[in-house]
Scaffold this motif. Structure first.
Motif, PDB file in Angstrom:
ATOM      1  N   GLU A   9     -27.961   2.059   5.895  1.00  0.00           N
ATOM      2  CA  GLU A   9     -29.280   2.634   6.196  1.00  0.00           C
ATOM      3  C   GLU A   9     -30.260   1.603   6.747  1.00  0.00           C
ATOM      4  OE1 GLU A   9     -30.565   4.571   2.636  1.00  0.00           O
ATOM      5  OE2 GLU A   9     -29.136   6.214   2.866  1.00  0.00           O
ATOM      6  N   CYS A  18     -19.931   4.485   0.975  1.00  0.00           N
ATOM      7  CA  CYS A  18     -19.667   5.689   0.191  1.00  0.00           C
ATOM      8  C   CYS A  18     -20.954   6.506   0.183  1.00  0.00           C
ATOM      9  CB  CYS A  18     -19.277   5.306  -1.229  1.00  0.00           C
ATOM     10  SG  CYS A  18     -19.191   6.715  -2.343  1.00  0.00           S
ATOM     11  N   ASP A  19     -20.872   7.776   0.538  1.00  0.00           N
ATOM     12  CA  ASP A  19     -22.041   8.654   0.521  1.00  0.00           C
ATOM     13  C   ASP A  19     -21.813   9.734  -0.523  1.00  0.00           C
ATOM     14  OD1 ASP A  19     -24.145  10.369   0.904  1.00  0.00           O
ATOM     15  OD2 ASP A  19     -23.928  10.467   3.078  1.00  0.00           O
ATOM     16  N   PRO A  20     -22.402   9.572  -1.714  1.00  0.00           N
ATOM     17  CA  PRO A  20     -22.182  10.549  -2.775  1.00  0.00           C
ATOM     18  C   PRO A  20     -22.786  11.921  -2.468  1.00  0.00           C
ATOM     19  CG  PRO A  20     -23.760   8.884  -3.476  1.00  0.00           C
ATOM     20  CD  PRO A  20     -23.244   8.467  -2.141  1.00  0.00           C
ATOM     21  N   LYS A  21     -23.781  11.974  -1.587  1.00  0.00           N
ATOM     22  CA  LYS A  21     -24.391  13.260  -1.241  1.00  0.00           C
ATOM     23  C   LYS A  21     -23.417  14.153  -0.483  1.00  0.00           C
ATOM     24  CE  LYS A  21     -28.989  11.280  -1.042  1.00  0.00           C
ATOM     25  NZ  LYS A  21     -30.049  10.810  -0.167  1.00  0.00           N
ATOM     26  N   THR A  22     -22.624  13.545   0.396  1.00  0.00           N
ATOM     27  CA  THR A  22     -21.661  14.322   1.187  1.00  0.00           C
ATOM     28  C   THR A  22     -20.231  14.163   0.665  1.00  0.00           C
ATOM     29  OG1 THR A  22     -21.359  12.501   2.750  1.00  0.00           O
ATOM     30  CG2 THR A  22     -23.063  14.139   3.267  1.00  0.00           C
ATOM     31  N   ASN A  23     -20.075  13.337  -0.378  1.00  0.00           N
ATOM     32  CA  ASN A  23     -18.770  13.080  -0.977  1.00  0.00           C
ATOM     33  C   ASN A  23     -17.785  12.540   0.061  1.00  0.00           C
ATOM     34  OD1 ASN A  23     -17.086  12.960  -3.219  1.00  0.00           O
ATOM     35  ND2 ASN A  23     -16.246  14.980  -2.818  1.00  0.00           N
ATOM     36  N   THR A  24     -18.256  11.566   0.852  1.00  0.00           N
ATOM     37  CA  THR A  24     -17.406  10.978   1.884  1.00  0.00           C
ATOM     38  C   THR A  24     -17.404   9.454   1.796  1.00  0.00           C
ATOM     39  OG1 THR A  24     -19.230  10.943   3.474  1.00  0.00           O
ATOM     40  CG2 THR A  24     -17.768  12.835   3.555  1.00  0.00           C
ATOM     41  N   SER A  48     -19.879   7.369  -8.995  1.00  0.00           N
ATOM     42  CA  SER A  48     -20.919   8.350  -8.695  1.00  0.00           C
ATOM     43  C   SER A  48     -20.546   9.733  -9.237  1.00  0.00           C
ATOM     44  CB  SER A  48     -21.146   8.415  -7.185  1.00  0.00           C
ATOM     45  OG  SER A  48     -22.096   9.392  -6.880  1.00  0.00           O
ATOM     46  N   GLY A  52     -22.503  11.571 -12.260  1.00  0.00           N
ATOM     47  CA  GLY A  52     -23.139  12.831 -11.896  1.00  0.00           C
ATOM     48  C   GLY A  52     -22.782  13.972 -12.834  1.00  0.00           C
TER      49      GLY A  52
END
Length: 82
Positions: A9, A18-24, A48, A52
């Protein structure tokens, strides 16, 4: 997912994200296609997902530990400064 010139970012080039919002998980096509980076990003993803889930026993134990450490840190602060 393989990505050319992967950046975080802040615009800094990274080997993986790792993007936990999109699980990717994204791996840089030049620097991120190795076992170390993949396992590192998988660890972020699993951590994550576990944290969560508020009913997970590991999440409950870590929350309890955090609260105990927070309480002790305030107790030490009060002893030192008041």
């Amino acid at each position: 997912m393989r990505v050319n010139n992967l950046k975080n970012e802040a615009g800094v080039r990274v080997a993986g994200l790792c993007d936990p919002k999109t699980n990717t998980i994204k791996l840089d096509s030049e620097r991120g296609l190795n076992t170390h980076v993949l396992l590192h990003e998988l660890t972020h993803a699993l951590t994550s997902a576990t944290l969560g889930n508020k009913s997970n026993p590991v999440t409950k134990a870590l929350k309890k530990l955090f609260e105990e450490v927070l309480f002790l840190s305030w107790a030490v602060f009060e002893l030192c400064f008041f």
